[in-house]
Design a protein around this motif. Sequence first.
Motif, PDB file in Angstrom:
ATOM      1  N   ALA A 239       0.731  -0.842   0.309  1.00 48.95           N
ATOM      2  CA  ALA A 239      -0.354  -0.061  -0.222  1.00 48.95           C
ATOM      3  C   ALA A 239       0.970   1.542   0.003  1.00 48.95           C
ATOM      4  CB  ALA A 239      -0.623  -0.126   1.601  1.00 48.95           C
ATOM      5  N   ALA A 242       2.322   1.625  -3.574  1.00 49.29           N
ATOM      6  CA  ALA A 242       1.499   2.316  -4.619  1.00 49.29           C
ATOM      7  C   ALA A 242       1.186   4.000  -4.725  1.00 49.29           C
ATOM      8  CB  ALA A 242      -0.156   1.234  -4.401  1.00 49.29           C
ATOM      9  N   ALA A 243       0.804   4.130  -2.786  1.00 46.26           N
ATOM     10  CA  ALA A 243       0.909   5.253  -2.814  1.00 46.26           C
ATOM     11  C   ALA A 243       1.820   6.737  -3.320  1.00 46.26           C
ATOM     12  CB  ALA A 243       0.369   5.941  -1.170  1.00 46.26           C
ATOM     13  N   GLU A 246       2.335   6.478  -6.985  1.00 47.66           N
ATOM     14  CA  GLU A 246       1.594   8.619  -7.521  1.00 47.66           C
ATOM     15  C   GLU A 246       1.225   9.083  -6.324  1.00 47.66           C
ATOM     16  OE1 GLU A 246      -1.216   8.027  -8.922  1.00 47.66           O
ATOM     17  OE2 GLU A 246      -0.636   5.782 -10.034  1.00 47.66           O
ATOM     18  N   ILE A 251      -2.093   7.864   2.440  1.00 46.59           N
ATOM     19  CA  ILE A 251      -3.052   6.471   2.055  1.00 46.59           C
ATOM     20  C   ILE A 251      -4.219   6.122   1.426  1.00 46.59           C
ATOM     21  CG2 ILE A 251      -3.431   3.831   2.157  1.00 46.59           C
ATOM     22  CD1 ILE A 251       0.331   4.537   2.327  1.00 46.59           C
ATOM     23  N   GLN A 254      -7.700   2.913  -3.232  1.00 51.21           N
ATOM     24  CA  GLN A 254      -7.336   2.633  -4.260  1.00 51.21           C
ATOM     25  C   GLN A 254      -5.789   2.048  -3.372  1.00 51.21           C
ATOM     26  OE1 GLN A 254      -6.869   5.136  -6.873  1.00 51.21           O
ATOM     27  NE2 GLN A 254      -5.241   3.993  -8.278  1.00 51.21           N
ATOM     28  N   ASP A 255      -4.610   1.798  -2.485  1.00 48.75           N
ATOM     29  CA  ASP A 255      -4.236   1.382  -2.301  1.00 48.75           C
ATOM     30  C   ASP A 255      -3.788   0.700  -1.644  1.00 48.75           C
ATOM     31  OD1 ASP A 255      -2.040   3.561  -3.590  1.00 48.75           O
ATOM     32  OD2 ASP A 255      -2.894   4.760  -1.799  1.00 48.75           O
TER      33      ASP A 255
END
Length: 282
Positions: A239, A242-243, A246, A251, A254-255
Motif C-alpha cells: 500500500a 502504491a501511494a 502516485e 494512503i 485504492q492503495d
Amino acid sequence: MYLSHFGLQQAPFSLTPNTALFHALPTHLTAIETVLAGLAMGEGIMQLSGEVGTGKTLVCRMLINRLPPQYDLVYLPTPAQCGLSLQVALADELGIKIDTERHRLTVDIHDQLLHRKANGRAVVVVIDEAQALADDALEMIRLLGNLETESEKLLHIVLIGQPELDQRLAAHQLRQLQQRITLRAMLLPLNEAEVVAYIEHRLLNAGRQSPLFSIAQSRAIWFASGGIPRLVNQLAHKALLAAYSEQRQCICQQDINIAIADTVAARQSSRLWWQWLRWKYL
C-alpha cells in the motif's frame, strides 16, 4: 524507495524479523513468558508452535535476547536429517571434539553438561523448523532430554515449529517424546485491535510522526490478512508503494485494494470482507 517520502528512518514492514520493531502483543508475550517460566522451573522439553507467518522467528529472537545470563544457548536453525546429525551439531556447538562413535559422543555430551552444571551454567537448545525433523532426530531429542542428574535436567530443549509438528508428535512411534513435552505455547493470529496497534507501532518506531493508515484501512488489512503478521507486513508495504508511485503523502482505499489484489493469500479474505460490507451497509 519510499522511506524519505513518508518520513521514515527504516523499513517498517520488512519481512526480515527485526527485534527493534517488536510489538509486545499478548500472544507473543505469552509464548515468551511460558518458555522462560519453563526454564526457571527446570523443565526439559518445551514446544512453541504457530502457523506460517505468525512471528515464530521474531519471538525466537526475543526469547534468546531475554535468556537469563546463566544459560548457554545452542541455536539449531536447520532441521537435522537424522539423529546422529542432530547429536553432532549439538556436540559441535558445545565445543566437543566430534567422534564417529555415537555412544562415545553421548558420553562426551553428558560429561560436558555435567561440567557446565557444576560451574553454575545451564544449556538451552533452541531447535527451529522442528516440524521438518526426521523421526530419528525427534527420537534423539527424547534421548537427549533424558540427560539429568538425580534432581534436575542437564539440557533444556525448545522446539519451534508449525502446527504440523503436533501431527508428527501424534504418531504412535513418537508418543514417548510427546509425553515428555511439559509446556506448550501457541502463537495465534492477531485480532482487529492488535493489527491496528501493530501497524501504528511499527510506523512510529520506524520514525513516522503521524498516522499513515486510517482505522478503516487497518481493519481492511486485518481482514484480508487473517491477522497473520507476515501478511499484514506485505499488505502495508505494498500500500505504501502504491501511494509512493502516485507521489501521494497519504494512503487511500485504492492503495489498499491494489495491495490486496497483488497478494494471493489475501484475495479470498478480501472478497468476503467486501461482501460483508455490502450486506451491512447497502
